[in-house]
Design a protein around this motif. Structure first.
Motif, PDB file in Angstrom:
ATOM      1  N   VAL A  36       0.825  -1.211   0.000  1.00  0.00           N
ATOM      2  CA  VAL A  36       0.000   0.000   0.000  1.00  0.00           C
ATOM      3  C   VAL A  36       0.863   1.266   0.000  1.00  0.00           C
ATOM      4  N   PRO A  37       1.821   1.407   0.951  1.00  0.00           N
ATOM      5  CA  PRO A  37       2.676   2.593   0.877  1.00  0.00           C
ATOM      6  C   PRO A  37       3.505   2.662  -0.413  1.00  0.00           C
ATOM      7  N   ILE A  38       3.923   1.497  -0.933  1.00  0.00           N
ATOM      8  CA  ILE A  38       4.708   1.529  -2.179  1.00  0.00           C
ATOM      9  C   ILE A  38       3.844   2.026  -3.330  1.00  0.00           C
ATOM     10  N   ALA A  39       2.584   1.550  -3.380  1.00  0.00           N
ATOM     11  CA  ALA A  39       1.678   1.988  -4.445  1.00  0.00           C
ATOM     12  C   ALA A  39       1.430   3.490  -4.327  1.00  0.00           C
ATOM     13  N   LEU A  40       1.194   3.977  -3.096  1.00  0.00           N
ATOM     14  CA  LEU A  40       0.980   5.411  -2.898  1.00  0.00           C
ATOM     15  C   LEU A  40       2.238   6.176  -3.282  1.00  0.00           C
ATOM     16  N   GLY A  41       3.408   5.589  -2.940  1.00  0.00           N
ATOM     17  CA  GLY A  41       4.682   6.216  -3.300  1.00  0.00           C
ATOM     18  C   GLY A  41       4.835   6.351  -4.799  1.00  0.00           C
ATOM     19  N   ARG A  42       4.416   5.306  -5.528  1.00  0.00           N
ATOM     20  CA  ARG A  42       4.506   5.331  -6.992  1.00  0.00           C
ATOM     21  C   ARG A  42       3.668   6.459  -7.568  1.00  0.00           C
ATOM     22  N   GLY A  50       8.529   9.086  -5.314  1.00  0.00           N
ATOM     23  CA  GLY A  50       8.116   8.374  -6.525  1.00  0.00           C
ATOM     24  C   GLY A  50       9.263   7.582  -7.114  1.00  0.00           C
ATOM     25  N   GLY A  51      10.438   8.203  -7.151  1.00  0.00           N
ATOM     26  CA  GLY A  51      11.617   7.551  -7.725  1.00  0.00           C
ATOM     27  C   GLY A  51      12.014   6.321  -6.938  1.00  0.00           C
ATOM     28  N   VAL A  57      10.179  -1.318  -7.191  1.00  0.00           N
ATOM     29  CA  VAL A  57       9.342  -2.184  -8.018  1.00  0.00           C
ATOM     30  C   VAL A  57      10.135  -2.678  -9.226  1.00  0.00           C
ATOM     31  N   TYR A  58      10.911  -1.764  -9.823  1.00  0.00           N
ATOM     32  CA  TYR A  58      11.691  -2.087 -11.007  1.00  0.00           C
ATOM     33  C   TYR A  58      12.684  -3.206 -10.707  1.00  0.00           C
ATOM     34  N   ALA A  59      13.405  -3.056  -9.582  1.00  0.00           N
ATOM     35  CA  ALA A  59      14.449  -4.038  -9.247  1.00  0.00           C
ATOM     36  C   ALA A  59      13.836  -5.389  -8.912  1.00  0.00           C
ATOM     37  N   VAL A  60      12.769  -5.401  -8.126  1.00  0.00           N
ATOM     38  CA  VAL A  60      12.188  -6.669  -7.679  1.00  0.00           C
ATOM     39  C   VAL A  60      11.523  -7.404  -8.839  1.00  0.00           C
ATOM     40  N   ARG A  61      10.805  -6.648  -9.685  1.00  0.00           N
ATOM     41  CA  ARG A  61      10.118  -7.334 -10.778  1.00  0.00           C
ATOM     42  C   ARG A  61      11.085  -7.764 -11.874  1.00  0.00           C
ATOM     43  N   GLY A  62      12.269  -7.143 -11.880  1.00  0.00           N
ATOM     44  CA  GLY A  62      13.219  -7.432 -12.947  1.00  0.00           C
ATOM     45  C   GLY A  62      14.166  -8.585 -12.639  1.00  0.00           C
ATOM     46  N   THR A  63      14.068  -9.177 -11.432  1.00  0.00           N
ATOM     47  CA  THR A  63      14.996 -10.259 -11.100  1.00  0.00           C
ATOM     48  C   THR A  63      14.221 -11.508 -10.693  1.00  0.00           C
ATOM     49  N   PRO A  64      14.786 -12.686 -10.943  1.00  0.00           N
ATOM     50  CA  PRO A  64      14.066 -13.926 -10.607  1.00  0.00           C
ATOM     51  C   PRO A  64      13.939 -14.112  -9.094  1.00  0.00           C
ATOM     52  N   GLN A 111       2.212  -6.586  -5.908  1.00  0.00           N
ATOM     53  CA  GLN A 111       0.925  -6.107  -5.390  1.00  0.00           C
ATOM     54  C   GLN A 111       0.830  -4.598  -5.490  1.00  0.00           C
ATOM     55  N   ALA A 112       1.949  -3.899  -5.256  1.00  0.00           N
ATOM     56  CA  ALA A 112       1.944  -2.430  -5.360  1.00  0.00           C
ATOM     57  C   ALA A 112       1.489  -2.019  -6.754  1.00  0.00           C
ATOM     58  N   GLU A 113       2.006  -2.708  -7.769  1.00  0.00           N
ATOM     59  CA  GLU A 113       1.609  -2.373  -9.140  1.00  0.00           C
ATOM     60  C   GLU A 113       0.134  -2.689  -9.383  1.00  0.00           C
ATOM     61  N   ILE A 114      -0.332  -3.789  -8.780  1.00  0.00           N
ATOM     62  CA  ILE A 114      -1.749  -4.152  -8.935  1.00  0.00           C
ATOM     63  C   ILE A 114      -2.638  -3.047  -8.338  1.00  0.00           C
ATOM     64  N   TYR A 115      -2.298  -2.624  -7.113  1.00  0.00           N
ATOM     65  CA  TYR A 115      -3.125  -1.606  -6.438  1.00  0.00           C
ATOM     66  C   TYR A 115      -3.055  -0.279  -7.176  1.00  0.00           C
ATOM     67  N   ARG A 116      -1.836   0.101  -7.614  1.00  0.00           N
ATOM     68  CA  ARG A 116      -1.689   1.366  -8.334  1.00  0.00           C
ATOM     69  C   ARG A 116      -2.517   1.321  -9.613  1.00  0.00           C
ATOM     70  N   GLY A 117      -2.399   0.214 -10.330  1.00  0.00           N
ATOM     71  CA  GLY A 117      -3.147   0.082 -11.570  1.00  0.00           C
ATOM     72  C   GLY A 117      -4.638   0.190 -11.332  1.00  0.00           C
ATOM     73  N   ALA A 118      -5.099  -0.468 -10.256  1.00  0.00           N
ATOM     74  CA  ALA A 118      -6.533  -0.475  -9.963  1.00  0.00           C
ATOM     75  C   ALA A 118      -7.020   0.923  -9.605  1.00  0.00           C
TER      76      ALA A 118
END
Lengths: 228, 254
Positions: A36-42, A50-51, A57-64, A111-118
């Motif tokens: 939730v705070p990450i989505a609000l931060g985005r 924001g940065g 999000v960029y680093a976590v989603r970009g690595t296995p 999840q942050a991206e999901i909430y932000r998108g929603a």
């Protein structure tokens, strides 16, 4: 069906299933709190906030997930003196904790991206209409935007949980006896591929449960927009 | 329906013919190994598979006048890959056990080494019996005789299992486990390195009945040929020469 094998490893596989469940429940719920705070931060207008949120999000989603788990588990092992100095080693010593932490950090980004998108997907007209009624921005967010966003986030969130259930099998590589861990053990003792089939069926059953529960939740939440 | 039957029959015959032809010709042997178990088998900086197992396998191949190719494969997947005909024999420091004998056949043992417990220096561990190690966390590579030994002889202990020996070593060095069980020579090799400086051998236990080459159960001819070749290279001194390159004492299994 190999009954002897089932007798030997069936109960342990169910225990493994419980460990998998614990990992997923911990990761998804703590991850939601963090998301939730990450989505609000985005969505923040502050460029620093924001940065930072974007970078995370960029680093976590970009690595296995596997690489992240190794990084936390064996990485923490390298910093034992430092971790001991701050009194955190007893936590990082535990493989289950390392996995729960990694999975939480991982799912938080998704999840942050999901909430932000929603939230962004709720039509602008909704908040404009609320504004014209004289509601304050905070109240608009809480009473108009969020309830509609929840509905939009529901399906992608279900997806994320399903991915997490399957992704949690990574824990087996770092000595956690989750469902996959027990299965590997059973296989290494018996060399019988059946055990992988049982594991697959158990994972499938978990996913099916999630799918059904999600259908129920969605029916409940959309009862005001249904036509009949 | 008839056409289908003919096709199926032809296909079955073809398969049978190729299979039986393959089973007889051992002029080329594909050998599977792990490549992560120095000094017995490892991949050097030139990406070449090397080690004691490999040298023995090469000597065996020379004796059989066969051309051998080597494949490195994850430890857990070695036996499944053998069964799936990805290779014909395993030379990977694989201990001859009853469990494995149910699914593969073993050649005569080509070496036998002791198994040792390794713990951090100053751990105070002197007694490695279940009573002496009570309350300790133990580790081993999964699907090894060491891991089965831990589970059987140390019931109720917290036993952690890892995909490779490197990872067991890492976790002993970082203190996640109190002691690990490993082939003594492999353990000694690690203790010589800088990251092994943390630790020392604290005791030995009797595990295993020798190391052999594993082959598919139906390939009894290959099994016997390898066994004979192992005896032959011992008799002509090749074995002792290879042994001396790696260890100052003989590890020949009688």
């Amino acid at each position: 069906m190999n009954w002897e094998l089932l007798q030997n490893y069936g109960p342990r596989m169910l225990q493994g299933l419980m460990v998998t469940l614990q990992l997923v429940v911990i990761a998804i719920s703590l991850g939601a709190l963090l998301a939730v705070p990450i989505a609000l931060g985005r969505m923040s207008k502050n460029r620093l906030v924001g940065g930072l949120a974007f970078a995370y999000v960029y680093a976590v989603r970009g690595t296995p997930l596997l690489a992240q788990t190794f990084l936390v588990y064996y990485g923490a092992g390298q910093f034992r003196p430092e971790l001991q100095a701050v009194g955190l080693w007893w936590l990082f010593r535990d493989a289950f904790f390392c996995c729960a932490l990694t999975f939480t950090l991982n799912t938080a980004a998704y999840q942050a991206e999901i909430y932000r998108g929603a939230i962004l997907a709720v039509p602008r007209g909704q908040s404009e209409a609320a504004m014209s009624l004289g509601l304050k921005p905070r109240a608009i967010f809480r009473m108009v935007v969020v309830p509609q966003a929840v509905l939009l986030a529901l399906r992608p969130l279900g997806n994320e949980i399903i991915l997490m259930i399957k992704g949690s099998s990574v824990a087996a590589i770092v000595t956690v006896f989750d469902l996959m861990g027990v299965t590997r053990l059973a296989y290494s003792r018996s060399f019988d591929f059946q055990v992988y089939l049982w594991a697959a069926v158990l994972y499938l059953a978990l996913v099916e449960i999630i799918r059904r529960v999600w259908d129920l939740i969605e029916r409940r939440l959309t009862r005001h927009v249904r036509q009949h | 329906m008839r056409l289908f039957k003919t096709i199926a029959l032809t296909a079955a015959t073809l398969v049978a013919v190729t299979l039986s032809a393959e089973a007889k010709d051992w002029s080329t042997i594909r050998i599977g190994t792990e490549g992560a178990f120095p000094p017995f088998n490892f991949i050097d900086s030139d990406k070449q598979i090397k080690g004691f197992d490999i040298d023995i396998a090469k000597a065996v191949c020379a004796n059989l006048k066969a051309t051998c190719t080597f494949v490195a494969q994850d430890w857990d997947g070695l036996i499944p890959a053998l069964q799936a005909s990805k290779f014909d024999a395993i030379f990977a420091s694989m201990s001859i056990t009853d469990e494995r004998k149910q699914v593969v056949d073993f050649s005569r043992a080509y070496y036998n080494t002791p198994t040792a417990f390794i713990a951090a220096k100053g751990s105070g561990i002197t007694d490695v019996s279940p009573a002496g190690l009570k309350g300790k966390t133990l580790g081993a590579q999964s699907s090894t005789i060491q891991s089965s030994y831990l589970e059987q002889t140390y019931p109720g202990f917290d036993v952690k299992l890892y995909p490779t020996q490197d990872e067991v070593n890492l976790d002993l060095a970082s203190g996640r486990i109190d002691a690990l069980l490993v082939d003594k020579l492999v353990g000694m090799e690690w203790l010589k390195k800088s990251d092994g400086a943390c630790c020392e051998i604290v005791g030995e236990v009797p595990v295993g009945g020798g190391i052999g080459a594993a082959v598919r159960k139906q390939d009894t001819d290959l099994r016997d040929a390898i066994s004979k070749a192992i005896e032959a290279i011992k008799a002509d001194g090749t074995y002792d020469k290879i042994n001396a390159e790696y260890f100052p004492f003989s590890i020949w299994a009688n």
